[in-house]
Design an enzyme around this catalytic site. Structure first.
Site, mmCIF file in Angstrom:
data_model
loop_
_atom_site.group_PDB
_atom_site.id
_atom_site.type_symbol
_atom_site.label_atom_id
_atom_site.label_comp_id
_atom_site.label_asym_id
_atom_site.label_seq_id
_atom_site.Cartn_x
_atom_site.Cartn_y
_atom_site.Cartn_z
ATOM 1 N N ASP A 24 0.875 -1.184 0.000
ATOM 2 C CA ASP A 24 0.000 0.000 0.000
ATOM 3 C C ASP A 24 0.910 1.230 0.000
ATOM 4 O O ASP A 24 2.121 1.119 0.203
ATOM 5 C CB ASP A 24 -0.924 0.025 1.238
ATOM 6 C CG ASP A 24 -2.223 0.808 0.988
ATOM 7 O OD1 ASP A 24 -2.134 1.986 0.586
ATOM 8 O OD2 ASP A 24 -3.300 0.248 1.193
ATOM 9 N N ILE A 61 1.380 0.914 -6.901
ATOM 10 C CA ILE A 61 1.373 -0.106 -7.972
ATOM 11 C C ILE A 61 1.324 0.495 -9.375
ATOM 12 O O ILE A 61 1.493 -0.216 -10.360
ATOM 13 C CB ILE A 61 0.243 -1.158 -7.799
ATOM 14 C CG1 ILE A 61 -1.149 -0.514 -7.864
ATOM 15 C CG2 ILE A 61 0.437 -1.959 -6.520
ATOM 16 C CD1 ILE A 61 -2.250 -1.533 -8.147
ATOM 17 N N TYR A 87 -16.569 4.628 -12.290
ATOM 18 C CA TYR A 87 -16.044 3.586 -11.381
ATOM 19 C C TYR A 87 -16.647 2.226 -11.724
ATOM 20 O O TYR A 87 -15.931 1.243 -11.929
ATOM 21 C CB TYR A 87 -16.400 4.009 -9.956
ATOM 22 C CG TYR A 87 -16.241 2.996 -8.850
ATOM 23 C CD1 TYR A 87 -14.992 2.688 -8.318
ATOM 24 C CD2 TYR A 87 -17.369 2.397 -8.272
ATOM 25 C CE1 TYR A 87 -14.868 1.793 -7.253
ATOM 26 C CE2 TYR A 87 -17.251 1.509 -7.210
ATOM 27 C CZ TYR A 87 -16.002 1.205 -6.704
ATOM 28 O OH TYR A 87 -15.886 0.332 -5.649
ATOM 29 N N ASP A 93 -27.203 7.852 -9.114
ATOM 30 C CA ASP A 93 -27.190 6.945 -7.966
ATOM 31 C C ASP A 93 -27.785 5.585 -8.294
ATOM 32 O O ASP A 93 -28.619 5.461 -9.197
ATOM 33 C CB ASP A 93 -27.976 7.584 -6.803
ATOM 34 C CG ASP A 93 -27.504 7.107 -5.440
ATOM 35 O OD1 ASP A 93 -26.644 6.204 -5.385
ATOM 36 O OD2 ASP A 93 -28.005 7.645 -4.433
#
Ligand SMILES: NC(=O)c1ccc[n+]([C@@H]2O[C@H](COP(=O)([O-])OP(=O)(O)OC[C@H]3O[C@@H](n4cnc5c(N)ncnc54)[C@H](O)[C@@H]3O)[C@@H](O)[C@H]2O)c1
Ligand SMILES: O=C(O)[C@H]1O[C@H](OP(=O)(O)OP(=O)(O)OC[C@H]2O[C@@H](n3ccc(=O)[nH]c3=O)[C@H](O)[C@@H]2O)[C@H](O)[C@@H](O)[C@@H]1O
Length: 386
Positions: free
Chosen positions: A46, A74, A182, A334
């Site tokens: 991380d 990463i 996303y 949403d």
């Protein structure tokens, strides 16, 4: 720890797990359980380690040597392939996963959730390593029922709203609604992993979490995160409660969610880790269909629970409505409703969630109060003094 067996009664051999995103909310709980209950080794990757600091120091901890932290981004670090090669299994949790970012930082969101995950999939596939990849329930987008007339009786029919891994479509809004950047990136990486499995034999499991919540989720703005930052709903509402301000209901808080306690959800991931024969090649919903509320009901329950754990009297007007444009900016949209179908995870792993919404909020808000109340009070008195 001795004599641990899998669901088929076979002994579980100690393994090395490369966990990418180990310093986040889910990663910290997974590392905690792996250290205290198994002999497995974790290579924790991380850019942050605050949430797992208690597992890394002091060196006298009983699991000393079984968890190593690698501060690696990463996006651009050649050490990643070496770590994946050293491990038996890679768990990829790294992502930008706060909705406030999807429409305001869509490029970072797409790069993080798709492009940056590509080398991880490639290294696992090329080196014959198993991969557990974290996707999201957002890949389902909206329910079919959301497109029916308000008064249609079909809206009550589970066929129009229950989300199932092998039957439900993925329904996103138009491109200008960048909220879906996303979900779309997660969907494409799922398809790529699935194709690597089909064409090149990659051993994979895909996890679709449904609103996992609990201690250490996100941050409290101005305390352990940016003052202008917008975390996910648990931390937003906790922040409002800690500051004695009304909880903000986006577009009236009519959207529905099912919330699951992080500790229940981690049990499911554990079963996946230790039962590869049952988990490989599957996509799993992990949620609690019994804990459904509207966001407005969540706000009301959190207000009641917080009053109980803090001893403070709730505000006379505990919530306030705010438009999504004002709260999240242009391009927000949403998911209307999220009920996970549990058939596949039940059949493959025999797993079921246990904790009620009230109980999980009670333990989580006790943690929030204990961890943040004093710091928030001090920050607020400083602001008033200035
Ligand atoms: N919490 C939930 O309910 C939930 C729901 C759906 C999906 N998920 C998925 O589960 C995963 C973990 O979620 P979380 O709630 O723990 O989020 P989190 O933000 O707490 O954890 C993600 C971690 O990944 C790290 N990370 C991000 N980019 C990185 C990079 N380039 N290099 C190294 N580390 C990097 C972050 O520093 C962070 O610690 C994500 O993939 C998310 O999309 C979570
Ligand atoms: O947790 C999940 O399963 C997934 O869903 C989340 O998406 P969402 O549930 O929409 O995100 P939250 O920030 O938790 O918001 C839940 C609902 O509360 C509302 N909300 C949020 C914050 C707030 O202060 N007020 C408020 O009404 C949002 O508009 C939304 O309807 C995130 O996309 C991911 O972390 C994850 O993939």
């Amino acid at each position: 720890m001795a004599g641990r067996v899998d669901l088929d009664g076979n002994p579980i051999k100690p393994m090395t797990i490369c966990m990418i995103g180990a310093g986040g909310f889910i990663g910290s709980h997974l590392c905690e359980k792996l250290m205290s209950e198994t002999p497995h080794t974790v290579l924790a990757v991380d850019v942050y380690s605050d949430k797992i600091k208690h597992l890394l120091e002091p060196t006298s901890l009983p699991w000393n040597g079984r968890i190593q932290f690698h501060r690696i981004n990463i996006k651009n670090d050649s050490r990643l392939e070496g770590l994946i090669k050293m491990a038996d299994l890679t768990v990829n949790l790294a992502a930008i996963c706060t909705p406030a970012d999807y429409n305001t930082r869509p490029l970072d969101t797409i790069y993080s959730n798709f492009v940056d995950a590509l080398p991880v999939v490639k290294y696992c596939s090329e080196n014959g390593k198993r991969l557990i990849h974290f996707s999201t329930c957002e890949v389902y987008g909206k329910t079919i029922g959301a497109f029916l007339p308000e008064d249609s009786p079909l809206r009550q029919d589970p066929a129009y709203f229950v989300l199932s891994e092998d039957a439900s479509p993925c329904i996103f809004g138009p491109i200008e609604k960048q909220r879906w950047s996303y979900a779309c990136a997660k969907q494409l990486i799922e398809r790529l992993i699935y194709a690597e499995g089909a064409e090149n034999g990659l051993e994979f499991t895909i996890v679709r979490p449904f609103n996992w919540i609990g201690p250490r989720m996100d941050f409290i703005p101005g305390i352990d995160g940016p003052s202008e930052g917008v975390p996910r709903v648990l931390a937003c509402f906790s922040n409002n409660l800690l500051r004695h301000e009304p909880l903000k209901l986006v577009d009236g808080g009519h959207s529905q969610r099912t919330f699951i306690y992080i500790k229940d959800a981690i049990e499911a991931v554990f079963l996946m880790i230790e039962n590869p024969a049952r988990a490989n090649g599957h996509i799993f919903n992990v949620g609690n269909p019994n804990n459904e509320v509207t966001v407005k009901q969540l706000a009301e329950m959190m207000t009641q629970v917080y009053s109980k754990v803090s001893g403070e009297t709730p505000l006379e007007t505990p919530t306030v409505d705010v438009s999504s444009k004002e709260f999240y900016g242009e391009g927000y949209d949403d998911s209307d409703k999220r009920i996970p179908d549990m058939t596949i995870i039940n059949r493959q792993l025999g797993w079921n969630p246990k904790t009620s919404l009230w109980d999980l909020l009670e333990s989580t808000l006790t943690y929030q109060h204990r961890t943040y109340a004093e710091a928030v009070k001090q920050a607020m008195s400083k602001t008033t003094a200035n």
